[in-house]
Design a protein around this motif. Structure first.
Motif, PDB file in Angstrom:
ATOM      1  N   TYR A  80      68.029  77.104 -64.902  1.00 34.54           N
ATOM      2  CA  TYR A  80      67.550  78.405 -65.368  1.00 34.54           C
ATOM      3  C   TYR A  80      66.048  78.545 -65.175  1.00 34.54           C
ATOM      4  O   TYR A  80      65.517  79.635 -65.232  1.00 34.54           O
ATOM      5  N   LEU A  81      65.366  77.439 -65.024  1.00 38.84           N
ATOM      6  CA  LEU A  81      63.912  77.493 -64.881  1.00 38.84           C
ATOM      7  C   LEU A  81      63.472  77.047 -63.497  1.00 38.84           C
ATOM      8  O   LEU A  81      62.312  76.722 -63.288  1.00 38.84           O
ATOM      9  N   HIS A  82      64.410  77.026 -62.585  1.00 35.07           N
ATOM     10  CA  HIS A  82      64.065  76.485 -61.276  1.00 35.07           C
ATOM     11  C   HIS A  82      63.169  77.454 -60.507  1.00 35.07           C
ATOM     12  O   HIS A  82      63.453  78.634 -60.420  1.00 35.07           O
ATOM     13  N   THR A 116      62.494  82.667 -71.850  1.00 32.96           N
ATOM     14  CA  THR A 116      62.890  82.452 -70.462  1.00 32.96           C
ATOM     15  C   THR A 116      61.912  81.574 -69.713  1.00 32.96           C
ATOM     16  O   THR A 116      62.286  80.990 -68.713  1.00 32.96           O
ATOM     17  N   GLY A 117      60.656  81.506 -70.124  1.00 35.32           N
ATOM     18  CA  GLY A 117      59.704  80.757 -69.312  1.00 35.32           C
ATOM     19  C   GLY A 117      58.538  80.240 -70.108  1.00 35.32           C
ATOM     20  O   GLY A 117      58.616  80.109 -71.326  1.00 35.32           O
ATOM     21  N   LYS A 176      69.220  82.966 -61.718  1.00 36.34           N
ATOM     22  CA  LYS A 176      70.289  82.529 -62.614  1.00 36.34           C
ATOM     23  C   LYS A 176      70.046  83.006 -64.043  1.00 36.34           C
ATOM     24  O   LYS A 176      70.978  83.397 -64.738  1.00 36.34           O
ATOM     25  N   THR A 177      68.765  82.971 -64.461  1.00 36.99           N
ATOM     26  CA  THR A 177      68.452  83.448 -65.806  1.00 36.99           C
ATOM     27  C   THR A 177      68.616  84.958 -65.900  1.00 36.99           C
ATOM     28  O   THR A 177      69.064  85.467 -66.920  1.00 36.99           O
ATOM     29  N   TYR A 234      61.908  81.238 -53.772  1.00 35.77           N
ATOM     30  CA  TYR A 234      63.199  81.864 -53.466  1.00 35.77           C
ATOM     31  C   TYR A 234      64.023  82.078 -54.716  1.00 35.77           C
ATOM     32  O   TYR A 234      65.005  82.790 -54.684  1.00 35.77           O
ATOM     33  N   ALA A 235      63.676  81.421 -55.813  1.00 37.43           N
ATOM     34  CA  ALA A 235      64.543  81.438 -56.986  1.00 37.43           C
ATOM     35  C   ALA A 235      64.087  82.431 -58.036  1.00 37.43           C
ATOM     36  O   ALA A 235      64.790  82.646 -59.011  1.00 37.43           O
ATOM     37  N   THR A 236      62.916  83.026 -57.881  1.00 38.40           N
ATOM     38  CA  THR A 236      62.352  83.852 -58.941  1.00 38.40           C
ATOM     39  C   THR A 236      62.626  85.328 -58.673  1.00 38.40           C
ATOM     40  O   THR A 236      62.429  85.793 -57.550  1.00 38.40           O
ATOM     41  N   TYR A 251      58.449  83.752 -66.017  1.00 31.87           N
ATOM     42  CA  TYR A 251      59.265  83.879 -64.829  1.00 31.87           C
ATOM     43  C   TYR A 251      60.744  83.942 -65.173  1.00 31.87           C
ATOM     44  O   TYR A 251      61.218  83.294 -66.095  1.00 31.87           O
ATOM     45  N   ASN A 257      64.762  77.085 -72.029  1.00 33.12           N
ATOM     46  CA  ASN A 257      65.801  77.805 -71.303  1.00 33.12           C
ATOM     47  C   ASN A 257      66.681  76.798 -70.581  1.00 33.12           C
ATOM     48  O   ASN A 257      66.459  76.484 -69.420  1.00 33.12           O
ATOM     49  N   SER A 274      64.217  83.292 -63.342  1.00 32.00           N
ATOM     50  CA  SER A 274      64.926  82.887 -62.133  1.00 32.00           C
ATOM     51  C   SER A 274      66.182  83.742 -62.010  1.00 32.00           C
ATOM     52  O   SER A 274      66.603  84.391 -62.971  1.00 32.00           O
TER      53      SER A 274
END
Lengths: 244, 380
Positions: free
Chosen positions: B52-54, A43-44, A86-87, A121-123, A82, B31, A84
């Motif tokens: 996905y990694l934003h 994922t990160g 979406k993930t 804001y995305a995490t 991290y 990702n 996000s």
């Protein structure tokens, strides 16, 4: 959202009085702890220390840990760094597809508290609000030795019966679902039938169903044919569900 | 979902169907997702599905002090973090008219080239794994670890080394370090023939990579392709030579090019760049003892450092291509606006979408790895 403490269960099922059953339980737990298939989902950034841990130098495979490419084959879900929002949807989807017993390892500071991206804001800041995390490996990023040490720790915990996050997910599904709905909206749903699985494993408890699962059942829609991502005629316009 | 709610999912009566390629897929670099529309096993259309990694790096940087951002920027591209630090530091130096000591410039070049070697070795590994040659991946990752060991000894960090700061570098290198650099370079150079035998001249790889994802020079220029991917189409453009920064104008190196522009040519350019990088590192090792002096300029109190108002664009050559930082300062202690010109955004979105069309499904992963896109840098 009400807070529920995470109780650590007694490792041996008290209702099983036959001493032989306990022996088998222990044997099964030992075998489980020595064949850990981890899902190949990076994922990160923490994922960059996994190839060194897996390949020639540190060689995770000598401990019986191997990467697997599909959730159905895997026991361990590694959340490397991290997540996000979406993930996180895809992570939850993946987690629910995995067969029980299943374990989650959160790697890097970001899964613990958002790490460097606490302002972002995305995490998704705290992973264990959405998934039961059996073990955290902190650091930005942890070295391969730390990953290996974490894996060994998870082995010990599986063997002693302490790594039961998957049971916690069934027992307190309503709480986890509430947090997920808080992040993704009230119409959040996955194709998995977690409540049915909870009763299958005899883990349905008062925390399994509640206001959030009732909301889920109200909002639940049957699976529909997938909206096409491409318009007919070759134009690359997207239709259907909007992505974050 | 309850079983009674399941219903058969009908497909349109056509041979075309859609497939989600990623984000959880071994053939995808990180990702990142690609939605492909297939006819049989040939891709008819492809569309990148990022995000996905934003994390909103550019926005986060506006909320942090100038010096704090040094810790943030290497996260933008994980396999090749040093160019990020150097480029951001160069932008701040340009805004403040700061002079960087000469020794620090040589040290930065050494860092940049070691980082490029590590990144290319890692890319080979991923690329080889998509063609089933896992041994190359094992070797590549293990050899990359030799370079990471150097970094660890030098800066304390294996992957992220917050070492290049505005004004120079944090500290000088440890005693006897240059010998170890030389030894590591000798080792990696001795491994290159093995890589050639194992991977680059392997008939399996050549057959699969030849004519896969071809891109001609005009397309590459239209799509904004830079770096090894552009040089694989025959154009020798390199920021290190065409817009020299640091001390690259005092260093002798070649710019390898290949003509065909397919996956094979792109990989071959990287293979030759490894040799050039080793050559550059050797020159730095030779030159460095005679370049004495301090390694950093004194900067003001970082907690109350007001950078003069202005705007600047600095660029360096990263292992993926031209990397640029457009930084605007309003005279405050934080950047007013930062924009990162990442090379991978072009490679992974528009180029990949175009090149995947017409390829077979099993070659999509190979095209992506040969483009060497870095998903965290696409999303930022």
């Amino acid at each position: 959202m009400k807070e529920i403490d995470n109780p650590i269960e007694a490792p041996v099922d008290q209702s099983r009085t036959n001493p032989l059953a306990r022996v088998f339980d222990e044997l099964v737990r030992f075998c489980r702890s020595r064949s850990m298939f981890m899902l190949h989902y990076c994922t990160g950034c923490g994922a960059i220390e996994l190839p060194p841990a897996m390949t020639s130098r540190f060689d995770m495979e000598r401990l019986g840990i191997q990467p697997m490419v599909t959730p159905r084959q895997a026991d361990i879900l590694l959340i490397t760094g991290y997540v996000s929002i979406k993930t996180l949807k895809r992570v939850i989807l993946t987690y629910e597809q995995m067969g029980s017993p299943k374990y989650v390892i959160g790697i890097c500071s970001c899964t613990v508290n958002g790490g460097m991206y606490w302002q972002s804001y995305a995490t998704a800041k705290q992973l264990d609000q959405y998934l039961p995390v059996d073990l955290y490996i902190a650091g930005c990023m942890p070295r391969p030795e730390a990953v290996l040490e974490g894996m060994r720790k998870l082995m010990d915990r599986i063997r002693s019966g302490e790594a039961d996050g998957w049971k916690d997910y069934y027992r307190r599904y309503d709480w986890y679902l509430g947090n997920q709905q808080h992040l993704f909206g009230d119409d959040w749903q996955t194709p998995a039938d977690v409540i049915g699985e909870a009763s299958h494993y005899d883990l349905a408890e008062p925390g399994t169903e509640g206001e959030h699962t009732r909301l889920l059942q109200q909002c639940q829609k049957p699976l529909e044919p997938q909206q096409t991502f491409f318009q007919i005629g070759g134009s690359l316009e997207k239709k259907g569900e909007s992505h974050e | 979902m309850r079983p009674e709610n399941y219903q058969a999912i009908s497909h349109p009566p056509s041979n075309e169907y859609e497939l989600n390629f990623g984000p959880n897929h071994p053939g995808i670099e990180g990702n990142y997702a690609l939605k492909v529309k297939l006819h049989g096993d040939v891709v008819v259309a492809a569309r990148a599905d990022g995000g996905y990694l934003h994390r909103g790096f550019e926005k986060l940087m506006e909320g942090r002090l100038w010096i704090q951002n040094i810790a943030l920027v290497p996260r933008i591209c994980v396999p090749d973090p040093v160019p990020m630090e150097v480029c951001y530091s160069m932008a701040v130096e340009a805004l403040t008219d700061m002079e960087v000591p000469e020794r620090a410039q040589w040290l930065r070049v050494l860092q940049l080239e070691l980082s490029r070697i590590a990144a290319h070795l890692f890319t080979f590994g991923g690329h080889a794994a998509t063609t089933g040659m896992y041994t190359t991946m094992y070797w590549g990752v293990a050899d990359r670890d030799q370079v990471l060991d150097l970094f660890e000894e030098w800066t304390g960090g294996r992957v992220y080394h917050i070492y290049n700061i505005p004004g120079g570098v944090r500290r000088d290198m440890p005693a006897g370090f240059l010998d170890r650099v030389s030894r590591t370079m000798d080792y990696i150079e001795s491994r290159l023939p093995d890589y050639d035998n194992l991977f680059f001249t392997n008939q399996v790889f050549v057959d699969r990579a030849r004519d896969t994802g071809p891109m001609n020079q005009q397309q590459a220029l239209e799509w904004g392709v830079t770096g090894p991917n552009l040089r694989a189409t025959g154009l020798a453009f390199d920021v290190r030579r065409d817009d020299p920064y640091l001390v690259y104008d005092q260093i002798d190196f070649d710019i390898p090019t290949e003509a065909p522009g397919d996956a094979w040519a792109r990989t071959l350019v990287r293979r030759q760049e490894l040799k050039q990088s080793i050559h550059i590192v050797r020159q730095v090792v030779e030159k460095l003892p005679s370049v004495g002096g301090p390694v950093r300029t004194q900067i003001p109190n970082p907690l109350a450092w007001n950078v003069p108002a202005g705007e600047t664009y600095t660029r360096v050559e990263s292992s993926k291509g031209e990397l640029g930082y457009y930084v605007v300062s309003d005279g405050g202690d934080k950047p007013h606006r930062v924009h990162v010109r990442g090379p991978s955004s072009m490679h992974a979105v528009q180029v990949l979408e175009q090149l995947a069309v017409g390829a077979r499904l099993e070659d999509v992963a190979q095209i992506m790895f040969s483009l060497d896109a870095c998903p965290p840098e696409v999303d930022r």
